[in-house]
Design an enzyme around this catalytic site. Structure first.
Site, PDB file in Angstrom:
ATOM      1  N   TRP A  63      -0.159  -3.113   0.909  1.00 17.32           N
ATOM      2  CA  TRP A  63       0.737  -2.814  -0.200  1.00 17.32           C
ATOM      3  C   TRP A  63       2.216  -3.027   0.128  1.00 17.32           C
ATOM      4  CZ3 TRP A  63      -3.227   0.198   1.605  1.00 17.32           C
ATOM      5  CH2 TRP A  63      -2.907   1.213   2.522  1.00 17.32           C
ATOM      6  N   GLU A  71       2.137   2.761   7.524  1.00 19.11           N
ATOM      7  CA  GLU A  71       0.988   2.267   6.757  1.00 19.11           C
ATOM      8  C   GLU A  71       0.876   0.747   6.835  1.00 19.11           C
ATOM      9  OE1 GLU A  71       1.223   3.953   2.815  1.00 19.11           O
ATOM     10  OE2 GLU A  71       1.240   6.007   3.569  1.00 19.11           O
ATOM     11  N   GLU A 125       1.495  11.751   7.033  1.00 14.72           N
ATOM     12  CA  GLU A 125       1.533  11.898   5.570  1.00 14.72           C
ATOM     13  C   GLU A 125       0.150  12.259   5.069  1.00 14.72           C
ATOM     14  OE1 GLU A 125       3.045   8.986   2.755  1.00 14.72           O
ATOM     15  OE2 GLU A 125       4.535   8.331   4.221  1.00 14.72           O
ATOM     16  N   HIS A 182      11.192   3.085   3.373  1.00 12.51           N
ATOM     17  CA  HIS A 182      10.670   2.197   2.336  1.00 12.51           C
ATOM     18  C   HIS A 182      11.710   1.091   2.156  1.00 12.51           C
ATOM     19  CE1 HIS A 182       8.013   5.640   1.609  1.00 12.51           C
ATOM     20  NE2 HIS A 182       7.190   4.751   1.078  1.00 12.51           N
TER      21      HIS A 182
END
Length: 368
Positions: free
Chosen positions: A187, A182, A289, A117
Site C-alpha cells: 500500500w 509496513e 501498531e 507517512h
C-alpha cells in the site's frame, strides 16, 4: 525435545542483557530511555496512542488533553507523532506545533515515537502507492538515483527539526524513529512490490548513516517494523538491514486483532518471533501498531489486547493503538467517556502489567 527447550531457555537468559544503542554518540537521555524500556519490558508494556495529545474525538489543539486522560486521568505513556506534515501545505506551522507536542510529552515524563507517512517526493501522489506516479521511488532516492539530492535536502530538514527539540534543561529529546513501516505490504510506495530487497536496505542504511553521521542526529532509537505478513523469522528478516542498523524490532498487526479476523494465536506467534529475536540480539521489541477501529468489542482491551500481550512470556516495550480522528464518526482506536469499551479500558489501565504516563513519571525514566 525437553533438552532442546532447556537449551533455548538457557540461550535466552545468556542473551537477555541490556545491549546498547547502535549510535555510539547517542545522548545520555536516549541511552537511558533505551535501558529503561529494556527493564520495563521484563515487567509489563507501556501503552501508546497515535496523535493522542494533538487531537481527539471532536477536539483539536487543547492544552494537556487526550481522550485516554479523559477516562483514566493520565496520558498514554507513549505518544505517537508523524513527520508527514514536513512536506505538507504549511510545514513550518506543522513543525512548530509538533515541536511543542514533543517537548510537552518529554517534560511530563512520557515517550515519543515517530512514524513517517512520507509523501512521494518524486511524484504528485501521497504516501499510498496508488496515489504515486506509479514509478519506482526507492531506487531514485538512494545514492545514484535522480532524486538523491532532493532526498538529502528532506533529511536535512528533519535533522534540523530533531536537533531543535530540547527539554527544559536544554537536552535533546529522545525519540523512537520508525521510518518506512509496513514495508512488507504493497500500500505504501516503499512497499515490497515496489522496490527490491537490496534497494530497501540501502535506503534504510543511507537514511540512518546520513542523519547520524552527517547531520549529527544522536537522539533516535531506530525501529524496524513490518506489517504482519511474515510467518517465520527468516520472512521477518527478509528486508532487515542488520543488527548494526536497528535498535528496536516490532510489528504492526490489525488484521489478526479483530479487523479481518480474531486469530490471537497467530498474533502471539508473530509477536513471539519479534520478541525472541530481540532477546537473542539484545534489541528492544514493541507491538508498534494495532487496534480495532471504533472498538465495537466491549471487552477488546482485556480479552484481546491484554491477553495477547501477556502470552508466551513476550518481552515488548510498548504497544501503540492508532489515532482518534477529530471529525470521523468511526475512525478512532481509543475510547472516550461513555464508549461501550470504556469500562474495560479502565480495567486494562488498572492492570499492573500496563504502564501509562504516570507510571513512567514515577520511575523517572530519563534520569540516572
Amino acid at each position: 525435545m525437553k533438552r532442546i527447550n532447556l537449551l533455548f531457555v538457557f540461550i535466552m537468559v545468556l542473551n537477555d542483557g541490556f545491549g546498547q544503542l547502535i549510535d555510539q554518540k547517542g545522548t545520555r537521555e536516549t541511552v537511558k530511555l533505551f535501558k529503561s524500556l529494556k527493564k520495563i519490558q521484563k515487567k509489563g508494556v507501556v501503552f501508546g496512542h497515535q496523535h493522542a495529545t494533538e487531537y481527539g474525538r471532536g477536539w483539536s489543539g487543547e492544552e494537556d488533553r487526550s481522550d485516554v486522560k479523559s477516562i483514566v486521568g493520565t496520558h498514554p505513556g507513549v505518544i505517537g507523532i508523524d513527520f508527514s506534515g514536513f512536506t505538507g501545505r504549511n510545514p513550518e506551522l506543522y513543525k512548530t506545533k509538533l515541536r511543542k507536542t514533543v517537548q510537552d510529552t518529554y517534560n511530563r515524563g512520557g515517550i515519543v515515537t515517530v512514524a513517517w507517512h512520507f509523501y512521494n517526493p518524486m511524484g504528485k501522489g501521497g504516501f499510498y502507492w496508488k496515489g504515486s506516479d506509479s514509478l519506482e521511488v526507492v531506487s531514485r532516492l538512494i545514492p545514484g538515483g535522480d532524486g538523491h539530492e532532493k532526498y538529502k535536502a528532506i533529511l536535512d530538514d528533519i535533522a534540523e527539526w530533531v536537533n531543535s527539540c530540547k527539554g527544559a534543561n536544554g537536552e535533546l529529546i529522545p525519540m523512537i524513529f520508525r521510518p518506512y513501516h509496513e514495508f512488507d505490504g504493497g500500500w505504501f510506495w516503499w512497499g515490497a512490490p515496489h522496490c527490491s530487497v537490496e534497494d530497501f536496505k540501502t535506503l534504510w542504511k543511507f537514511t540512518l548513516s546520513y542523519l547520524r553521521d552527517e547531520r549529527n542526529v544522536h537522539s533516535f532509537i531506530w525501529a524496524f517494523s513490518p506489517d504482519n505478513k511474515f510467518e517465520t523469522e527468516a520472512e521477518f528478516l527478509e528486508r532487515y538491514p542488520g543488527d548494526e542498523w536497528v535498535d528496536m524490532v516490532g510489528m504492526d498487526n490489525y488484521a489478526d486483532m479483530g479487523r479481518n479476523r480474531y486469530d490471537l494465536d497467530a498474533a502471539v506467534r508473530k509477536l513471539k518471533i519479534v520478541s525472541d529475536y530481540a532477546r537473542k540480539h539484545k534489541k528492544l521489541a514493541a507491538f508498534t501498531e494495532t487496534g480495532l477501529e471504533s472498538i465495537p468489542n466491549e471487552k477488546w482491551w482485556t480479552e484481546t489486547l491484554l491477553k495477547v500481550l501477556q502470552s508466551e512470556n513476550l518481552r515488548l516495550s510498548y504497544v501503540l493503538v492508532w489515532r482518534n480522528d477529530k471529525k470521523s464518526e468511526t475512525h478512532y482506536y481509543a475510547p472516550v467517556p461513555g464508549h461501550v469499551s470504556a469500562p474495560d479500558f479502565i480495567k486494562f489501565y488498572e492492570d499492573k502489567f500496563t504502564w501509562f504516563e504516570e507510571d513512567l513519571i514515577k520511575k523517572n525514566i530519563y534520569k540516572k
